[in-house]
Design an enzyme around this catalytic site. Structure first.
Site, PDB file in Angstrom:
ATOM      1  N   ASP A 125       0.849  -1.177   0.000  1.00 10.56           N
ATOM      2  CA  ASP A 125       0.000   0.000   0.000  1.00 10.56           C
ATOM      3  C   ASP A 125       0.897   1.243   0.000  1.00 10.56           C
ATOM      4  OD1 ASP A 125      -2.655   1.291   0.470  1.00 10.56           O
ATOM      5  OD2 ASP A 125      -3.125  -0.725   1.194  1.00 10.56           O
ATOM      6  N   ASP A 232      -3.165   4.379  -2.442  1.00 13.39           N
ATOM      7  CA  ASP A 232      -4.303   4.824  -1.648  1.00 13.39           C
ATOM      8  C   ASP A 232      -4.826   6.179  -2.137  1.00 13.39           C
ATOM      9  OD1 ASP A 232      -5.780   4.233   0.874  1.00 13.39           O
ATOM     10  OD2 ASP A 232      -4.961   6.172   1.467  1.00 13.39           O
ATOM     11  N   GLU A 286      -6.221   3.417  -6.205  1.00 16.28           N
ATOM     12  CA  GLU A 286      -7.556   3.509  -5.602  1.00 16.28           C
ATOM     13  C   GLU A 286      -8.118   4.891  -5.896  1.00 16.28           C
ATOM     14  OE1 GLU A 286      -9.937   3.329  -1.363  1.00 16.28           O
ATOM     15  OE2 GLU A 286      -8.132   4.513  -1.629  1.00 16.28           O
ATOM     16  N   HIS A 360     -11.018  -4.189   2.657  1.00 18.48           N
ATOM     17  CA  HIS A 360     -11.047  -3.797   4.073  1.00 18.48           C
ATOM     18  C   HIS A 360     -11.909  -2.563   4.331  1.00 18.48           C
ATOM     19  CE1 HIS A 360      -8.271  -1.162   2.117  1.00 18.48           C
ATOM     20  NE2 HIS A 360      -8.236  -0.392   3.190  1.00 18.48           N
ATOM     21  N   ASP A 361     -12.408  -1.906   3.283  1.00 20.32           N
ATOM     22  CA  ASP A 361     -13.218  -0.697   3.445  1.00 20.32           C
ATOM     23  C   ASP A 361     -14.710  -0.937   3.272  1.00 20.32           C
ATOM     24  OD1 ASP A 361     -11.096   1.002   3.937  1.00 20.32           O
ATOM     25  OD2 ASP A 361     -10.764   1.419   1.811  1.00 20.32           O
TER      26      ASP A 361
END
Ligand code: GLC
Length: 589
Positions: A125, A232, A286, A360-361
């Site tokens: 990430d 991210d 993302e 995970h979101d």
């Protein structure tokens, strides 16, 4: 034996690992990251090797053979950098150090070697829209307006009169986690911008020194041997000139001024030239706000250089009308198909899709798009069939391969995620009842996906010998890896076989996509075509028994059902009654 098991099957049309042999027969633009299956690990919740209740790098290392057995090609590791954990690692204090709870840099190096030994690549990430407020740059920046780091962040005076001479925040932008995107810092009597938590100040990308430091850090990690980055919120790095007020009625006030802002493409292209060009790595950006046109510009040979994006269009379709995450609207399959098809076709030749239904979101994909009760097994397999037969690189989030579900929240004290906690707080202040609050939290909270990986049916699901940092889902007595691996016809084996199937089936990777029956309210059906190879996928998204009828425009001489999540008879694919959450893939000749 559980209902729905022992009748499904995937029949790979070739041997896994033979990708190199088949694909050269086709005129396709081959890239390893197009052919790869990615497995996402949220290390905090994967496996705890030292009994402190928190997953760690040695825990991931201990499960390398598990990943190998599943057959994945790439691991995406959520942030493992040193962090005070205001947002579980998305608030980085030191980009070149490992979070103490997760281990050491030696542990990291060992993990990387262990993955590479098994031909599994690692992407990290990259969180560079913001740092932690405890990062050395911010600590110095907030000390004085004269600090050499002051301009690494975005500072403004307050507007007009406000309490204590602070003025009001410089504009009306909101934090993604609720409240103003500005916090006042007493020391220098100025506000700083944070699009997320107040402990996540936004970096000032206009400052070339900031960009150079970031590129340098990225090169450092790549030189260590990692294989790429998941970037991210990378479409948020450029903010509009003058930081104007945003439309207060949009789902995220200010977003039109920072989602793919004026210089976003320029920065990403520069990052590509400075860091990525010439390296055999994979990148996925993302992008909460990216439209298809913007995505095309970030991607592809004539774009800014990224390989893929995570767009949010299909995972936000069930928001209420305000467009706010914490509202619940209707899910419509035709709308879902329309959005996915738009991206399938829109990036054809102009980039490449990432295919995902959760991470995970988001809540667990099974609870959201399938059925986590009676048809848990069938619907988990149906959704997996979709993930592996759309055009794009599939992403498997840890636990989805055993059909993990949302957490049955009973108390507000079980809520951990900063975003959900802020929501609970706001609604309490507005006078909502606990039940009403918990209903939405249960449906939306990111905690749902962050409960510990369920390895076995022991007390803490085999995740830790200590006290887990977040409660384990009580259904681990039935839903766990040990059980799934022991049953030939489990969700886990279906995933493993689908991974093999995709690796061995050129049309599943590179085939053109064509949506069939766009208006059907229950069935999602599509064709994938590569030269003479044709795959027909038919998915029932409902617990009913709709009849599927193949449109007359699709002709074939022979059809073989190569993937199915129920026992099949001779019927189909011309016309057949589908069982609840049934999935079939046919090879058409
Ligand atoms: C991304 C991450 C999310 C995080 C946010 C801020 O959306 O996936 O977990 O909270 O960015 O870094």
């Amino acid at each position: 034996m559980e209902r729905g098991e022992s009748q499904s099957s995937v029949d790979p049309s070739g041997d896994a690992g033979e990708v190199a042999d088949w694909a050269d027969a086709f005129d396709v633009n081959r890239e390893w990251w197009r052919e790869a299956v990615v497995y996402q690990i949220y290390p905090r919740s994967f496996f705890d090797s030292d009994g402190d209740g928190i997953g760690d790098l040695r825990g991931v290392e201990a499960k390398l053979d598990y990943l190998d057995a599943l057959g994945v090609d790439v691991v995406w590791l959520n942030p493992v950098y040193d962090s005070p954990n205001a947002d579980n690692g998305y608030d980085i204090r030191d980009y070149r150090a490992i979070m103490a709870e997760f281990g050491t840099m030696d542990d990291f190096d060992r993990l990387l070697d262990g993955l590479h030994d098994r031909d599994i690549r690692l992407i990290m990430d990259l969180v560079v829209n913001h740092t932690s407020d405890e990062h050395e740059w911010f600590r110095q920046a907030r000390e004085s307006e004269d600090s050499e780091y002051r301009d690494f962040y975005i500072w403004r005076e307050g507007r007009g009169d406000g309490p204590g001479g602070k003025g009001k925040p410089p504009n009306n932008w909101e934090s993604a986690f609720g409240g103003s995107a500005w916090s006042y810092d007493e020391r220098t009597e100025a506000y700083y911008l944070h699009l997320f938590d107040e402990k996540q100040p936004d970096l000032n990308w206009r400052n070339p020194e900031v960009r150079e430091r970031i590129y340098d850090m990225m090169r450092w990690w790549l030189d260590k041997g990692i294989d790429g980055f998941r970037m991210d919120v990378i479409d948020l790095i450029s903010k509009a000139d003058g930081l104007p007020d945003g439309d207060p009625d949009s789902g995220w006030t200010g977003a039109e001024h920072f989602m793919t802002g004026p210089r976003a493409h320029e920065y990403v292209a520069e990052m590509y030239e400075e860091v990525l060009e010439g390296r055999d790595v994979m990148t996925v950006g993302e992008m909460p706000g990216a439209s298809i046109e913007q995505a095309q510009q970030y991607l592809g040979p004539d774009g800014d250089g990224l390989n893929m994006v995570f767009h949010f269009e299909h995972v936000t379709l069930d928001y209420g009308e305000s467009g706010d995450r914490w509202t619940v609207g209707e899910f419509s399959l035709p709308e879902f198909k329309r959005v996915l098809s738009k991206w399938q076709n829109g990036l054809h030749g102009e980039g490449w899709n990432s295919v995902y239904l959760g991470n995970h979101d988001w809540p667990r994909m099974l609870s959201r798009f399938g059925d986590d009760g009676l048809y848990r097994i069938e619907s988990a397999k149906m959704l997996a069939t979709m993930l592996f037969t759309l055009r794009g690189t599939p992403y498997v989030y840890q636990g989805d391969e055993i059909g993990m579900t949302n957490f049955p929240f009973e108390r507000e004290s079980q809520v951990q995620d900063v975003s959900a906690r802020n929501f609970v707080q706001r609604k309490r202040e507005e006078g909502w009842e606990t039940d009403e609050i918990l209903e939405i939290v249960s449906y939306r909270s990111r905690d749902n996906a962050r409960t510990p990986m369920q390895w076995d049916d022991s007390e803490n699901a085999g995740f830790t010998e200590g006290e887990p940092w977040i409660p384990v889902n009580p259904n681990h007595d039935a839903v766990n890896v040990a059980d799934a691996r022991a049953r030939d016809d489990s969700i886990w084996h279906y995933y493993r076989e689908l991974i093999e199937f995709r690796q061995a089936t050129p049309a599943a990777i590179y085939g053109d996509y064509e949506l069939l029956l766009p208006d059907d309210p229950d069935v999602y059906a599509y064709l994938r075509t590569l030269d003479d190879d044709r795959l027909l996928t038919v998915l029932n998204f409902d617990e009913g028994t709709p009849t599927f009828s193949l449109p007359g425009s699709v002709d074939y001489d022979d059809a073989e059902c190569v993937v199915h999540n129920y026992a099949i008879d001779a019927e189909g694919p011309q016309s057949f009654e589908m069982r609840p959450y049934e999935a079939r893939v046919y090879e058409l000749d």
